[in-house]
Every structure is written in C-alpha cells, then in structure tokens.
Design a protein around this motif. Sequence first.
Motif, PDB file in Angstrom:
ATOM      1  N   VAL A 186       3.586   1.285   3.091  1.00  0.00           N
ATOM      2  CA  VAL A 186       4.497   2.280   2.538  1.00  0.00           C
ATOM      3  C   VAL A 186       5.782   2.349   3.360  1.00  0.00           C
ATOM      4  N   VAL A 187       5.671   2.330   4.664  1.00  0.00           N
ATOM      5  CA  VAL A 187       6.857   2.370   5.525  1.00  0.00           C
ATOM      6  C   VAL A 187       7.720   1.132   5.291  1.00  0.00           C
ATOM      7  N   ALA A 188       7.112  -0.031   5.136  1.00  0.00           N
ATOM      8  CA  ALA A 188       7.873  -1.261   4.877  1.00  0.00           C
ATOM      9  C   ALA A 188       8.606  -1.177   3.545  1.00  0.00           C
ATOM     10  N   ILE A 189       7.954  -0.676   2.512  1.00  0.00           N
ATOM     11  CA  ILE A 189       8.596  -0.559   1.201  1.00  0.00           C
ATOM     12  C   ILE A 189       9.757   0.427   1.254  1.00  0.00           C
ATOM     13  N   VAL A 190       9.568   1.545   1.905  1.00  0.00           N
ATOM     14  CA  VAL A 190      10.642   2.531   2.035  1.00  0.00           C
ATOM     15  C   VAL A 190      11.811   1.942   2.817  1.00  0.00           C
ATOM     16  N   GLY A 191      11.536   1.173   3.854  1.00  0.00           N
ATOM     17  CA  GLY A 191      12.599   0.532   4.638  1.00  0.00           C
ATOM     18  C   GLY A 191      13.402  -0.457   3.819  1.00  0.00           C
ATOM     19  N   ILE A 192      12.724  -1.247   3.006  1.00  0.00           N
ATOM     20  CA  ILE A 192      13.418  -2.221   2.156  1.00  0.00           C
ATOM     21  C   ILE A 192      14.292  -1.508   1.139  1.00  0.00           C
ATOM     22  N   ALA A 244      15.573   1.494   1.357  1.00  0.00           N
ATOM     23  CA  ALA A 244      16.678   2.152   2.055  1.00  0.00           C
ATOM     24  C   ALA A 244      17.771   1.162   2.432  1.00  0.00           C
ATOM     25  N   SER A 245      17.384  -0.064   2.807  1.00  0.00           N
ATOM     26  CA  SER A 245      18.394  -1.062   3.185  1.00  0.00           C
ATOM     27  C   SER A 245      19.237  -1.490   1.997  1.00  0.00           C
ATOM     28  N   ILE A 246      18.747  -1.294   0.799  1.00  0.00           N
ATOM     29  CA  ILE A 246      19.507  -1.616  -0.407  1.00  0.00           C
ATOM     30  C   ILE A 246      20.308  -0.406  -0.877  1.00  0.00           C
ATOM     31  N   ILE A 247      19.701   0.753  -0.848  1.00  0.00           N
ATOM     32  CA  ILE A 247      20.301   1.949  -1.431  1.00  0.00           C
ATOM     33  C   ILE A 247      21.430   2.523  -0.576  1.00  0.00           C
ATOM     34  N   VAL A 248      21.273   2.571   0.731  1.00  0.00           N
ATOM     35  CA  VAL A 248      22.270   3.225   1.588  1.00  0.00           C
ATOM     36  C   VAL A 248      23.645   2.556   1.501  1.00  0.00           C
ATOM     37  N   PRO A 249      23.784   1.226   1.606  1.00  0.00           N
ATOM     38  CA  PRO A 249      25.121   0.636   1.465  1.00  0.00           C
ATOM     39  C   PRO A 249      25.721   0.838   0.075  1.00  0.00           C
TER      40      PRO A 249
END
Length: 143
Positions: free
Chosen positions: A19-25, A27-32
């Motif tokens: 779950v943490v890995a999926i959220v990290g991926i 977030a790396s797409i959504i934030v920029p």
Amino acid sequence: MNNIKHLQKGVTLVELMIVVAIVGILASIIVPSYADYVQRGKVAEATSTLADLKSRMEQCFQDHKDYTHATCAALCATPAGSKYFSYSCDPASTTDTYTLAATAVAGLGVDNFSFTINQDSAKTSNFGGNSGNCWLTKKTGGC
C-alpha cells in the motif's frame, strides 16, 4: 479432529508495504501535475490583466488620440491586487504605439516568465526558457 479457526486481525507488514509503494507511485505522478495546474491558474492573472489594460489603452487613445497622454500613462501602473506579476507600459515616443508587459514576481515558481502585447495585438511570451509569438501557458510551449 479439532477444527481450530485462526482469525487474522489487522494487516501484515507485506500488505502495508504494498500500500505504501502504491501511494508513493501515485504521489510521484499527481504532485507535479497539480503543481503545473496551480501555476497555470496563476498565469491567468497576467493574460486577463493585460487584455484589460489593452482595452483601457485603446479607450484612452479614443479619448485623447495619444497613448503618451498622462491619463493613458497612469493606466500602466501595476493594478491593485496583482499577486504574481508586475505590469509595465512602454508608450513609444510616437503617439500611436505602445507595449504592455507582465513580468513574473516571486511566488510564481518560474524564472524568466513574461508576456507582452502591443497596439496591434501582437503577443509574445517567455515561459521558463520557451518563447513564442503567442501567450504560452505551459512549460512545454503550448499556447
């Protein structure tokens, strides 16, 4: 035979790591993407203000037949409430030409960011190193 049921309570460490890995991926797409979206929203201040100043300059020319008239020059000041851009006006020495400019100030997040428009509605812009003969609204150079 004993049927002992083992009920699992909670989550395992492996499930939590997934779950943490999926959220990290995500977030790396959504934030920029969100940051670019917010920045484009701030750019709208410059384009709308320049369009407004241009129409005011044209009205002033209709009233005074001269862009260098003191009333027209007063329109060139940065309007109250401008957060992300400073505005300037360059009425040429002749009475029938001018250039309006908007330059980014601190808080926009892009260096070398400016828009211009003149009396003939010729638009130019510089957006983070990209320049064009239109008002760029994206870092990629899209108008």
